[in-house]
Design a protein around this motif. Structure first.
Motif, PDB file in Angstrom:
ATOM      1  N   ALA A   1      -3.407  -0.806  -6.335  1.00 36.45           N
ATOM      2  CA  ALA A   1      -3.898   0.536  -6.030  1.00 36.45           C
ATOM      3  C   ALA A   1      -4.827   0.439  -4.823  1.00 36.45           C
ATOM      4  CB  ALA A   1      -4.634   1.125  -7.237  1.00 36.45           C
ATOM      5  N   THR A   2      -4.307  -0.172  -3.777  1.00 39.61           N
ATOM      6  CA  THR A   2      -5.102  -0.542  -2.604  1.00 39.61           C
ATOM      7  C   THR A   2      -5.332   0.618  -1.638  1.00 39.61           C
ATOM      8  OG1 THR A   2      -3.029  -1.457  -1.750  1.00 39.61           O
ATOM      9  CG2 THR A   2      -4.619  -2.999  -2.634  1.00 39.61           C
ATOM     10  N   GLY A   3      -4.649   1.743  -1.847  1.00 38.56           N
ATOM     11  CA  GLY A   3      -4.930   2.925  -1.054  1.00 38.56           C
ATOM     12  C   GLY A   3      -4.307   2.912   0.323  1.00 38.56           C
ATOM     13  N   ALA A   4      -5.038   3.486   1.268  1.00 41.95           N
ATOM     14  CA  ALA A   4      -4.532   3.646   2.628  1.00 41.95           C
ATOM     15  C   ALA A   4      -5.587   3.191   3.619  1.00 41.95           C
ATOM     16  CB  ALA A   4      -4.164   5.110   2.886  1.00 41.95           C
ATOM     17  N   SER A   5      -5.148   2.992   4.836  1.00 42.58           N
ATOM     18  CA  SER A   5      -6.068   2.643   5.911  1.00 42.58           C
ATOM     19  C   SER A   5      -5.826   3.581   7.079  1.00 42.58           C
ATOM     20  CB  SER A   5      -5.858   1.185   6.339  1.00 42.58           C
ATOM     21  OG  SER A   5      -6.858   0.789   7.260  1.00 42.58           O
ATOM     22  N   GLU A   6      -6.810   3.696   7.945  1.00 41.12           N
ATOM     23  CA  GLU A   6      -6.683   4.591   9.091  1.00 41.12           C
ATOM     24  C   GLU A   6      -6.002   3.917  10.266  1.00 41.12           C
ATOM     25  OE1 GLU A   6      -9.922   7.532   9.951  1.00 41.12           O
ATOM     26  OE2 GLU A   6     -11.071   6.056   8.805  1.00 41.12           O
ATOM     27  N   LEU A   7      -5.188   4.701  10.950  1.00 45.87           N
ATOM     28  CA  LEU A   7      -4.596   4.251  12.203  1.00 45.87           C
ATOM     29  C   LEU A   7      -5.590   4.533  13.324  1.00 45.87           C
ATOM     30  CD1 LEU A   7      -0.981   5.610  11.774  1.00 45.87           C
ATOM     31  CD2 LEU A   7      -1.553   3.215  12.213  1.00 45.87           C
TER      32      LEU A   7
ATOM     33  N   GLY B   1      -1.065   5.367  -6.241  1.00 43.49           N
ATOM     34  CA  GLY B   1      -1.937   5.893  -5.202  1.00 43.49           C
ATOM     35  C   GLY B   1      -1.300   5.837  -3.828  1.00 43.49           C
ATOM     36  N   ASN B   2      -2.132   5.804  -2.804  1.00 46.70           N
ATOM     37  CA  ASN B   2      -1.639   5.921  -1.434  1.00 46.70           C
ATOM     38  C   ASN B   2      -0.854   4.729  -0.928  1.00 46.70           C
ATOM     39  OD1 ASN B   2      -2.511   8.510  -1.025  1.00 46.70           O
ATOM     40  ND2 ASN B   2      -4.346   7.962   0.113  1.00 46.70           N
ATOM     41  N   ILE B   3      -0.844   3.640  -1.662  1.00 46.68           N
ATOM     42  CA  ILE B   3       0.052   2.539  -1.309  1.00 46.68           C
ATOM     43  C   ILE B   3       1.505   2.975  -1.431  1.00 46.68           C
ATOM     44  CG2 ILE B   3       0.088   1.589  -3.657  1.00 46.68           C
ATOM     45  CD1 ILE B   3       0.309  -1.190  -2.466  1.00 46.68           C
ATOM     46  N   THR B   4       1.757   4.010  -2.228  1.00 40.74           N
ATOM     47  CA  THR B   4       3.116   4.518  -2.422  1.00 40.74           C
ATOM     48  C   THR B   4       3.462   5.650  -1.455  1.00 40.74           C
ATOM     49  OG1 THR B   4       2.624   6.311  -3.997  1.00 40.74           O
ATOM     50  CG2 THR B   4       2.797   4.072  -4.884  1.00 40.74           C
ATOM     51  N   GLY B   5       2.485   6.131  -0.682  1.00 39.53           N
ATOM     52  CA  GLY B   5       2.688   7.265   0.210  1.00 39.53           C
ATOM     53  C   GLY B   5       1.407   8.075   0.292  1.00 39.53           C
ATOM     54  N   ILE B   6       1.156   8.643   1.451  1.00 42.43           N
ATOM     55  CA  ILE B   6      -0.137   9.293   1.692  1.00 42.43           C
ATOM     56  C   ILE B   6      -0.180  10.681   1.057  1.00 42.43           C
ATOM     57  CG2 ILE B   6      -1.809   9.961   3.435  1.00 42.43           C
ATOM     58  CD1 ILE B   6      -1.145   6.943   3.280  1.00 42.43           C
TER      59      ILE B   6
ATOM     60  N   PRO C   1      -0.086   3.505   4.410  1.00 42.16           N
ATOM     61  CA  PRO C   1      -0.269   2.787   3.143  1.00 42.16           C
ATOM     62  C   PRO C   1      -0.757   1.357   3.366  1.00 42.16           C
ATOM     63  CG  PRO C   1       1.818   3.965   3.167  1.00 42.16           C
ATOM     64  CD  PRO C   1       1.298   4.000   4.566  1.00 42.16           C
ATOM     65  N   LEU C   2      -1.787   0.964   2.638  1.00 36.68           N
ATOM     66  CA  LEU C   2      -2.345  -0.383   2.751  1.00 36.68           C
ATOM     67  C   LEU C   2      -1.610  -1.285   1.756  1.00 36.68           C
ATOM     68  CD1 LEU C   2      -4.600  -1.806   4.329  1.00 36.68           C
ATOM     69  CD2 LEU C   2      -6.140  -1.316   2.435  1.00 36.68           C
ATOM     70  N   ALA C   3      -0.544  -1.903   2.231  1.00 34.29           N
ATOM     71  CA  ALA C   3       0.407  -2.541   1.310  1.00 34.29           C
ATOM     72  C   ALA C   3       0.612  -4.035   1.564  1.00 34.29           C
ATOM     73  CB  ALA C   3       1.752  -1.818   1.399  1.00 34.29           C
TER      74      ALA C   3
END
Length: 407
Positions: free
Chosen positions: A106-112, A327-332, A287-289
């Motif tokens: 469930a690592t979430g997302a990161s910004e570009l 969570g956002n690892i699966t899509g924002i 996604p932070l994957a």
């Protein structure tokens, strides 16, 4: 051996932890940040019904529920490797090595980030960093700022910064770069903003946004967009101006912007400088994957979900036994969707362990239905075609299962 290790203490990870712990599992949640809650910590916005969504309060509530259920939360700890073993996974962290039967990513997302000349000057940060400074640490990133990058994320955080008493003198397009072609396109940005028109602060903006669902009117609107921009919450939104350089000696003093045509190409001789003591850049989220890749999970490229995402089912399973995502690892998407997916992951783990338990089966089905409902009711979407992306992932999962046999 730990029953379940959850990597990420945001809304998805904490929700999954609560479900597993409530069903008697030994659960450990790991996060590299100093406080649980993930991206909830910086969020503060008004809902459609007028109520305020306080992310920090939501995070505290989830954390309290997890702790009361017996979840162990490890903060300031990084995970750098995942290895399959019998009967589960070996999780390598900066503190210890943990054996677990199941793992939830469930690592979430990161910004570009948005790169342009001057982007390494002190005072330049992502919009997410400004959000954390203001809403979590209670420190103003500056007095007068400019946001480079016009998207749903930057709009949401711009409003939060205003509520902290920070002046934002302009929002301008990102420069035309290979990595961010859509961020520099007035047409594509207009598509995104039209999809969130119902959240506009005035009735005429909401009506105008609804009219922009027509492709002809959208093109016309871009072509005749006011040179001074359109003011939203007192912030000039400059859809026909793009940043070309951030300037300053030892720190930010301003941004050079140029007029652009409807295709996003800079018009010669139109560069001028806007003053600012800090700059936020926003290229969107992805996604932070990386840990899913380290674990050997197959990926699929689904642009509507934010790029390359781990292959997963609606039940948050991956093709690797005992490895789940949420969570956002699966899509924002929004924090509410992430939380709902966390509940799905938790019930999915419980169902895979006790498939004969009809109550768990029913709760899993309810949790999956809840994700769909929350997604449909979401006031905004970070990607305007998220439903297409989710449908695409379901097809890709079904194809994988047909080719490799049901998990």
């Amino acid at each position: 051996m730990t029953d379940v290790v959850i990597i990420g203490a945001g809304p998805a990870g904490l929700a999954a932890a609560i479900v597993c712990a409530d069903h008697g599992c030994k659960v450990k949640v790991i996060d590299e940040f100093m406080k649980p809650g993930g991206r909830l910590l910086g969020q503060l916005h008004q809902e459609k019904d007028g109520k305020w969504w306080n992310g920090m309060a939501e995070g505290d509530e989830l954390t309290g529920r997890a702790v009361r259920a017996g979840v162990q939360i490890e903060l300031g700890v990084s995970v750098y490797d995942l290895q399959r073993s019998e009967p589960g996974w070996i999780v390598h962290t900066s503190k210890e090595v943990i054996a677990a039967r199941s793992v939830v990513l469930a690592t979430g997302a990161s910004e570009l980030p948005v790169s342009l000349p001057g982007w390494t000057l002190p005072g330049v940060m992502t919009v997410g960093a400004a959000q954390v400074m203001a809403n979590v640490h209670r420190v103003k990133p500056g007095s007068k700022g400019i946001i480079i990058g016009i998207n749903i994320l930057s709009f949401a955080i711009a409003r939060e910064l205003q509520l902290c008493g920070i002046e934002l003198s302009a929002m301008v397009l990102a420069p035309n770069r290979i990595l961010h072609p859509e961020s520099a396109s007035p047409h594509r940005v207009m598509d995104t903003l039209a999809g969130a028109a119902h959240m506009a602060p005035s009735s005429w903006m909401r009506i105008g946004g609804n009219l922009l669902k027509s492709s002809f009117l959208k093109k016309t609107a871009v072509r005749f967009y006011p040179k001074r921009g359109v003011t939203v919450w007192g912030i000039p939104v400059q859809l026909r101006k793009a940043a070309v350089e951030i300037v300053g000696d030892r720190q930010v003093s301003g941004v050079r912007v140029a007029d652009v045509n409807p295709e996003g190409e800079v018009l010669p001789g139109s560069v001028r400088e806007l003053a600012a003591d800090f700059v936020c850049v926003s290229g969107g989220l992805y996604p932070l994957a990386e840990l899913a890749s380290v674990a050997g999970c197959p990926f699929r490229h689904v642009p509507e979900l934010g790029g390359r995402v781990p292959l997963h089912s609606e039940r948050m399973q991956t093709p690797l036994q005992g490895l789940y995502v949420a969570g956002n690892i699966t899509g924002i998407e929004s924090a509410k969707v992430a939380m709902a997916q966390g509940y799905v992951a938790g019930y999915s783990i419980m169902f895979d362990r006790t498939p004969e338990d009809l109550s768990v089966r029913d709760r899993l089905a309810d949790a999956v239905a809840s994700v769909r409902r929350i997604r449909e009711e979401a006031p905004i979407q970070f990607h305007d075609r998220i439903s297409e992306g989710r449908a695409a992932m379901e097809r890709l999962w079904a194809e994988f299962q047909a080719e490799n046999g049901a998990q």
